[in-house]
Design an enzyme around this catalytic site. Structure first.
Site: not given
Length: 527
Positions: A197, A31
Site C-alpha cells: 500500500e 503516513d
C-alpha cells in the site's frame, strides 16, 4: 503554576552536536509525506477524523519540525463528519509542489480521492475536489511527467473495496483534478508482498520508481519498484527492514533530497499507544536502486538508525524546535496542536483573551452516544514523547439548574480515563472516569473522590514508559494528590492515544455552563 507558554518541548531530536536522534517527531504523524521547495521542506500526514485535518509541518533540515497549520479546516462531507468517525476520513496523503503551487491528494476510503491546492503553504487551501469517487481507493500520489502527462498511483483498502495488496496507476487531467481512466494494475503483492500500500511515485534517471510499504504496519518492510515504462513491468527490491534493530515495521514515507545533493527518507514506526512516530533515515543510490538506512552487509537492504549525523543543508539557518505542546490561551487562537473529534460547532469553545482563558461551553452528549467514544466535542492533542507530564488549571461554572455537566482532563483511546469535575444536585464533585473497550459500547465507571469546596482545580496526568498514566489533583497548584490506579493508555482507531480537555452535559436547556481553562502545560518531568 506559571503559564504554559514558555515551557520547552519535551522531545527534541536535534542533539546540538551535529547529530540527531530518532524519531525526529515522537508524535503520531502517521503516513508522512514530504516535498522540498528550494531549501524548505513541507510535511503532511494522515489525520483520519480529527479536525482540523491534514497537518502541515515545516523544516529547514529534516530534523527540526514546526507545525505551521492545517490544509483541511473542516472535513467533507460536512454533515457526515459532524459525528465521530473513528478510523475514517483522511488516510495517507501526498504533498507535492508543481508549477508554483502546492498540491495535497488525500484518500477517504468511504468516498474517494480528494485534491486541495494552495499558492502558499499557509493557504488559503482550496475546497477539496473529488478527483475520483469510489470505495476503497487509498494512498494516492501524483507525478507530473516530462511530457506533461499527469499520473496518480494508488492502492486499495480491502475493508471497503474487497481487494487489497495491489497497486494501480490512473491518468489525470492536466490540472490534476479529474481521473481520465479506470486505472491500470502495475503490481500485485499477493504472495511475497502482502498488504502492499502507500505508493509514492517518482522519476529519476529515466526510471519510474514506486516506493511502497508491504507486510503490515507493525511488521513490514520498505519496498521499491522500478521500471522504464510507468505501467511496468516493475522490478522489485526490499530496500529497508527492521533487521537487528528495535525499530519495527519501518516503512511508508517520503524520499527527499537536499540542495547539497544528499538523499534522505522519512517514514513511520508504529509505537502502539504513542501512535506512528516519524523517523529520518540516510539514503543513497547504488546502481539506480535506493538503499535506505545503514547497509551493514552490503546486500542493498538497509536497517534504520537511531542516531546519525544531520543532513548537510548548506548555509541555511536552523532553529531547534518541535511542534507545540503547551498552551496558555492568552491569544485569539488556540495552539495548532489542538484537534476536535469531528467538525466543530462554533459554540463549543471560545478564546477569551480579556481573561486569558479558553472557555469550553458544556455541549450535549449525543443521544445515541454509549460513552465518550461517541462524543465529538473533546479537544485533544497527540502524545509528544515517551514520558511527560500534563497539568491544567480550570474553573468550572456549571449551569445552576442542570445537573450532569462535567469538565476535566482525559487520556483518550479505545480505553480512556479522565479526572473531572461533575455537577450534581448535591454540588460539584471531583470524579475519576474509566472506560475499557469503548468502541464496543462498554459503559463508563465513575468514582467520586471528594466534594469540591471551590470550583477551581489543578488536574495532572503523568505519562510514564509504555504509556502508563497516573492522575493527580491539587486545590492550590502546589501539593498534588495521586488518585486512582495507574491507567494503561491504548491507541485509538489507527492512531495513538491522545490527551485533552472536555466540557459536556447530559441534558439540554437554552443555556449552558462552562469551564474556563487557564492553561495546559506539558513538561518532561513532574514540575
Amino acid at each position: 503554576m506559571a503559564s504554559g507558554a514558555t515551557t520547552a518541548q519535551v522531545w527534541i531530536a536535534d542533539q546540538n552536536n551535529g547529530t540527531y536522534r530518532n524519531p525526529v517527531l515522537h508524535a503520531d504523524y502517521s503516513d508522512p509525506d514530504v516535498c522540498r521547495v528550494r531549501d524548505d521542506y513541507y510535511m503532511t500526514a494522515s489525520s483520519f477524523d480529527a479536525v482540523p485535518g491534514l497537518p502541515l509541518l515545516h523544516s529547514k533540515d529534516l530534523v527540526n519540525w514546526s507545525l505551521v497549520g492545517h490544509a483541511l479546516p473542516r472535513q467533507p462531507p460536512y454533515d457526515h463528519f459532524a459525528k465521530t468517525q473513528h478510523g475514517n476520513g483522511v488516510w495517507a496523503p501526498a504533498i507535492r509542489h508543481h508549477d508554483g503551487k502546492f498540491y495535497i491528494y488525500y484518500p477517504d476510503p468511504d468516498f474517494g480521492i480528494y485534491m486541495t491546492t494552495a499558492a502558499q503553504i499557509s493557504g488559503p487551501w482550496s475546497e477539496p475536489v473529488l478527483v475520483e469517487a469510489g470505495k476503497g481507493l487509498i494512498d494516492p500520489c501524483p507525478l507530473w511527467d516530462d511530457d506533461g502527462k499527469v499520473y496518480l498511483a494508488y492502492a486499495y483498502a480491502g475493508s471497503r473495496a474487497g481487494i487489497k495488496s495491489i497497486l494501480a496507476i490512473k491518468r489525470l487531467s492536466p490540472d490534476g483534478a479529474h481521473a481520465l481512466d479506470a486505472g491500470t494494475l502495475v503490481y500485485d503483492g499477493h504472495g511475497i508482498d502482502p498488504t502492499i500500500e502507500g505508493p509514492k511515485l517518482y522519476k529519476r534517471s529515466g526510471y519510474y520508481y514506486i516506493f511502497a510499504p508491504a507486510g503490515g504496519v507493525s511488521t513490514g518492510w520498505q519496498l521499491v519498484l522500478r521500471a522504464r515504462n510507468i505501467y511496468g513491468p516493475y522490478e522489485r527490491r526490499v530496500v529497508m527492514d527492521q533487521g537487528t534493530t528495535l525499530i519495527n515495521g519501518p516503512h511508508q514515507g517520503a524520499w527527499v533530497d537536499t540542495p547539497t545533493g544528499e538523499d534522505w527518507f522519512l517514514h513511520f514506526q508504529d509505537k502502539g499507544p504513542y501512535g506512528r512516530v516519524v523517523h529520518l533515515q540516510p539514503m543513497q543510490w547504488r546502481n539506480d536502486w535506493p538503499v535506505i538506512g545503514i547497509d551493514k552487509d552490503g546486500d542493498g537492504k538497509g536497517e534504520p538508525v537511531l542516531t546519525y549525523r544531520k543532513p548537510n543543508i548548506g548555509k541555511a539557518k536552523v532553529s531547534v524546535t518541535a511542534p507545540p505542546e503547551s498552551d496558555d490561551f492568552n491569544t485569539v487562537t488556540k495552539g495548532l496542536q489542538w484537534q476536535w473529534q469531528a467538525n466543530p460547532e462554533a459554540t463549543w469553545s471560545f478564546l477569551y483573551p480579556a481573561k486569558g482563558v479558553l472557555r469550553l461551553y458544556a455541549a450535549s452528549i449525543p443521544r445515541d452516544a454509549r460513552n465518550y467514544w461517541d462524543v465529538p466535542n473533546i479537544l485533544l492533542q497527540k502524545f509528544p514523547a515517551e514520558e511527560f507530564t500534563i497539568t491544567t488549571k480550570l474553573t468550572f461554572l456549571p449551569h445552576p439548574t442542570l445537573p450532569g455537566e462535567a469538565t476535566g482532563l482525559i487520556i483518550y483511546g479505545q480505553a480512556y480515563a479522565a479526572l473531572a469535575l461533575r455537577n450534581t444536585p448535591g454540588g460539584i464533585y471531583l470524579v475519576q472516569i474509566h472506560c475499557v473497550d469503548a468502541p464496543s459500547g462498554k459503559p463508563e465507571t465513575e468514582k467520586s473522590i471528594m466534594k469540591m469546596k471551590d470550583n477551581t482545580v489543578y488536574l495532572r496526568v503523568t505519562v510514564g514508559k509504555e504509556a502508563r498514566c497516573q492522575f493527580s489533583y491539587s486545590t492550590d497548584g502546589t501539593i498534588f494528590t495521586p488518585t486512582g490506579e495507574v491507567f494503561q493508555a491504548e491507541p485509538g482507531r489507527w492512531i495513538g492515544a491522545k490527551a485533552g480537555i472536555f466540557c459536556t452535559r447530559t441534558g439540554s436547556t437554552n443555556d449552558a455552563g462552562y469551564a474556563d481553562v487557564d492553561w495546559f502545560t506539558v513538561t518532561s518531568v513532574k514540575p
